[in-house]
Design an enzyme around this catalytic site. Structure first.
Site, short mmCIF file in Angstrom:
data_model
loop_
_atom_site.label_atom_id
_atom_site.label_comp_id
_atom_site.label_asym_id
_atom_site.label_seq_id
_atom_site.Cartn_x
_atom_site.Cartn_y
_atom_site.Cartn_z
CB SER A 123 35.84 26.00 40.54
OG SER A 123 35.00 26.74 41.36
CD GLU A 125 32.73 29.89 44.45
OE1 GLU A 125 31.29 29.73 45.28
OE2 GLU A 125 33.76 31.26 44.72
CE1 TYR A 147 30.47 27.44 38.48
CE2 TYR A 147 31.89 27.20 40.33
CZ TYR A 147 32.16 27.27 39.21
OH TYR A 147 33.19 27.35 38.67
P1 NDP Z 1 32.55 31.75 31.46
O1 NDP Z 1 31.70 32.08 31.76
O2 NDP Z 1 33.59 33.09 30.55
O3 NDP Z 1 32.70 30.78 29.54
C1 NDP Z 1 31.64 30.10 29.36
C2 NDP Z 1 31.82 29.52 28.37
O4 NDP Z 1 31.13 28.27 28.49
C3 NDP Z 1 30.74 30.05 27.26
O5 NDP Z 1 31.50 29.56 26.40
C4 NDP Z 1 29.59 29.35 27.41
O6 NDP Z 1 29.15 29.90 25.70
C5 NDP Z 1 29.29 27.99 27.78
N1 NDP Z 1 28.23 27.24 27.68
C6 NDP Z 1 27.55 27.67 28.67
N2 NDP Z 1 26.50 26.69 28.48
C7 NDP Z 1 27.32 26.65 27.50
C8 NDP Z 1 26.05 25.01 26.56
N3 NDP Z 1 24.99 24.31 27.75
N4 NDP Z 1 26.91 24.24 25.96
C9 NDP Z 1 27.90 24.39 25.49
N5 NDP Z 1 28.85 25.73 25.64
C10 NDP Z 1 27.98 26.43 27.12
O7 NDP Z 1 33.85 30.83 31.84
P2 NDP Z 1 35.35 31.20 32.00
O8 NDP Z 1 35.95 31.98 31.08
O9 NDP Z 1 35.42 32.47 33.57
O10 NDP Z 1 35.19 29.80 32.96
C11 NDP Z 1 35.51 28.49 31.91
C12 NDP Z 1 35.49 27.16 33.34
O11 NDP Z 1 36.07 27.40 34.25
C13 NDP Z 1 34.14 27.66 33.63
O12 NDP Z 1 33.66 26.38 33.30
C14 NDP Z 1 34.31 27.89 35.37
O13 NDP Z 1 33.28 27.67 36.02
C15 NDP Z 1 35.46 27.14 35.42
N6 NDP Z 1 36.36 27.57 36.16
C16 NDP Z 1 36.05 29.49 36.07
C17 NDP Z 1 37.41 29.96 36.81
C18 NDP Z 1 37.60 32.06 36.36
O14 NDP Z 1 38.16 31.63 37.92
N7 NDP Z 1 37.44 32.22 35.74
C19 NDP Z 1 37.97 29.19 38.27
C20 NDP Z 1 37.57 28.20 38.37
C21 NDP Z 1 36.79 27.73 37.21
P3 NDP Z 1 28.32 30.94 25.60
O15 NDP Z 1 29.43 31.96 25.10
O16 NDP Z 1 27.36 30.41 24.29
O17 NDP Z 1 27.46 31.28 26.59
P1 GDR Z 2 33.10 34.21 42.45
O1 GDR Z 2 33.10 35.33 41.53
O2 GDR Z 2 32.22 34.29 43.12
O3 GDR Z 2 34.41 34.19 43.01
O4 GDR Z 2 33.04 33.17 41.02
P2 GDR Z 2 32.83 36.80 41.43
O5 GDR Z 2 33.34 37.52 40.92
O6 GDR Z 2 31.47 36.44 41.50
O7 GDR Z 2 32.21 37.52 43.31
C1 GDR Z 2 33.75 37.55 43.66
C2 GDR Z 2 33.51 37.56 45.71
O8 GDR Z 2 33.18 38.92 45.19
C3 GDR Z 2 31.67 39.57 46.27
N1 GDR Z 2 30.81 40.41 45.01
C4 GDR Z 2 30.50 41.06 44.38
N2 GDR Z 2 30.30 39.85 43.09
C5 GDR Z 2 29.47 40.06 42.02
N3 GDR Z 2 29.77 39.22 41.08
N4 GDR Z 2 28.99 41.25 41.97
C6 GDR Z 2 28.95 42.69 42.59
O9 GDR Z 2 28.93 43.82 43.01
C7 GDR Z 2 29.75 41.86 44.34
N5 GDR Z 2 30.20 42.84 45.32
C8 GDR Z 2 30.67 42.11 45.93
C9 GDR Z 2 31.00 38.03 45.69
O10 GDR Z 2 29.61 37.95 46.85
C10 GDR Z 2 32.33 37.60 46.05
O11 GDR Z 2 32.42 36.76 47.19
C11 GDR Z 2 34.20 33.39 40.23
C12 GDR Z 2 33.58 32.18 39.21
O12 GDR Z 2 34.64 32.25 37.71
C13 GDR Z 2 33.16 31.26 39.23
O13 GDR Z 2 32.98 30.14 38.09
C14 GDR Z 2 34.93 30.59 39.59
O14 GDR Z 2 34.20 29.04 39.93
C15 GDR Z 2 35.08 30.99 40.49
O15 GDR Z 2 35.60 31.57 40.76
C16 GDR Z 2 36.46 30.55 41.46
#
Ligand code: NDP
Ligand code: GDR
Length: 324
Positions: A123, A125, A147
């Site tokens: 990520s 992050e 995280y």
């Molecule tokens: P989500 O949070 O939508 O999905 C996470 C998944 O992980 C769910 O299917 C969840 O299952 C599963 N999970 C959580 N804990 C466990 C566990 N203990 N055992 C098995 N499965 C588990 O994430 P995204 O699809 O958005 O992201 C996918 C991956 O990419 C993640 O690793 C995230 O950190 C990473 N990532 C995401 C970004 C983004 O912007 N979306 C950017 C960069 C990285 P359940 O449905 O049961 O909760």
């Molecule tokens: P992020 O996503 O932390 O970038 O992680 P999020 O959407 O939670 O926050 C983005 C930014 O928006 C600001 N923010 C708020 N955030 C949330 N959730 N709710 C609010 O009401 C709000 N108002 C302002 C946050 O402070 C932050 O700066 C996501 C996740 O998908 C991670 O798993 C992934 O790795 C990174 O993106 C890349």
């Protein structure tokens, strides 16, 4: 027929990746953890095309069993506790899922069949308090949350298993990517859903934290192709995947209200910074994906405006169907 196992298939990215791999002729397996109420909403449209196995990132035996039973060619490790804010509330659990979970999957590959290719969902992050902009593969990591710290561990574990055991292990450093399948607590989906509900008269106000943070937001459906492309190369490597543009939360809000033809958006939005304060914030991220473009031939297809409109439209349809 190639076989792929996806952890995290029930999340946002899992279903897009599964659809993509199915379109490429893969047999797709998904690892699903046991919940008292199954959470298969995001994959119900492909439920009869994927094979689900029970397993949990906390449980080494279940991962090893899933890999030895399915004998996949590729494993995509998408599972994680992925909500940054929750990682301060549950730092130990976040470390168990998001950091040690990677070691468990790689240990299973090492012991069952080290020829299995591995993708790790790293990520942006990890860059956190950025030391240069835009961020690329060589930019120093400075994570700002439990995280982010856990993802750095997962990233280096992936690199280490590649260097120690010759496993074809790739780390995709993906910047924020969103979609109508995004979890409701993430800011983009909170906005698109809140705006749809306000438009339909189901909600009066949208309360957010700061509107100033900037992110490089792409579309999840575009990003899963890059995951697959990484495993299709001759050599394993790590890649930044991003659009190269960033926008503030405020800009996302403005475009979302514009999509439903509401001009006076400030009347509906409360920015309650203190209530949503994170112990340490990431203010600004923007990625340089030129390596992915050059080596993988990958580039994003969806613009920021198209992404916002797609999410708002989907939430309007959802909220019209959902009467309660
Ligand atoms: P989500 O949070 O939508 O999905 C996470 C998944 O992980 C769910 O299917 C969840 O299952 C599963 N999970 C959580 N804990 C466990 C566990 N203990 N055992 C098995 N499965 C588990 O994430 P995204 O699809 O958005 O992201 C996918 C991956 O990419 C993640 O690793 C995230 O950190 C990473 N990532 C995401 C970004 C983004 O912007 N979306 C950017 C960069 C990285 P359940 O449905 O049961 O909760
Ligand atoms: P992020 O996503 O932390 O970038 O992680 P999020 O959407 O939670 O926050 C983005 C930014 O928006 C600001 N923010 C708020 N955030 C949330 N959730 N709710 C609010 O009401 C709000 N108002 C302002 C946050 O402070 C932050 O700066 C996501 C996740 O998908 C991670 O798993 C992934 O790795 C990174 O993106 C890349």
């Amino acid at each position: 027929m190639p076989k792929a196992l996806i952890t995290g298939i029930t999340g946002q990215d899992g279903p897009y990746l599964a659809e993509f791999l199915l379109s490429k002729g893969y047999h797709v397996y998904g690892l699903v953890r046991r919940l008292s109420t199954p959470n298969l909403e995001n994959i119900h449209h492909i439920r009869d095309q994927v094979e689900l196995l029970s397993g949990d990132l906390l449980d080494q035996g279940s991962i090893t069993d899933a890999i030895s039973e399915t004998e996949p060619d590729e494993v995509y490790n998408l599972a994680a506790q992925s909500f940054v804010k929750a990682s301060w509330e549950q730092p130990v659990l976040t470390g168990e899922f998001t950091a040690l979970g990677v070691t468990r999957v790689l240990e299973a590959i090492r012991t069952v069949n080290p020829k299995i290719k591995f993708y790790q969902a790293s990520s942006s992050e990890m860059f956190g308090k950025v030391t240069e902009s835009p961020q690329k593969e060589t930019t120093r990591f400075h994570p700002r949350s439990p995280y982010g710290v856990a993802k750095v561990y997962g990233h280096y574990t992936t690199v280490n298993y590649r260097e120690s055991y010759g496993i074809f292990a790739c780390s995709g450093i993906l910047f924020n990517h969103e979609s109508p399948r995004r979890g409701i607590e993430f800011v983009t989906r909170k906005i698109s859903n809140g705006v749809a509900r306000i438009k339909l008269g189901k909600q009066k106000k949208l309360e957010l934290g700061s509107l100033e943070p900037k992110r490089d937001w792409g579309f999840s459906g575009d990003y899963v192709e890059a995951m697959w492309l990484m495993l299709a190369q001759d050599k394993p490597d790590d890649y930044v995947v991003a659009t190269g543009e960033n926008h503030s939360v405020r800009e996302f809000v403005e475009l979302a209200f514009e999509a439903v033809e509401i001009k006076n958006w400030e009347d509906f939005v409360i920015s309650n910074v203190s209530h949503h304060l994170r112990p340490a914030e990431v203010d600004y991220l923007v990625g340089d994906a030129s390596k992915a473009r050059k080596v993988l031939g990958w580039k994003p297809k969806t613009t920021f405006r198209q992404l916002v409109e797609m999410m708002v439209k989907a939430d309007l349809e959802l909220e019209k169907r959902n009467k309660t």
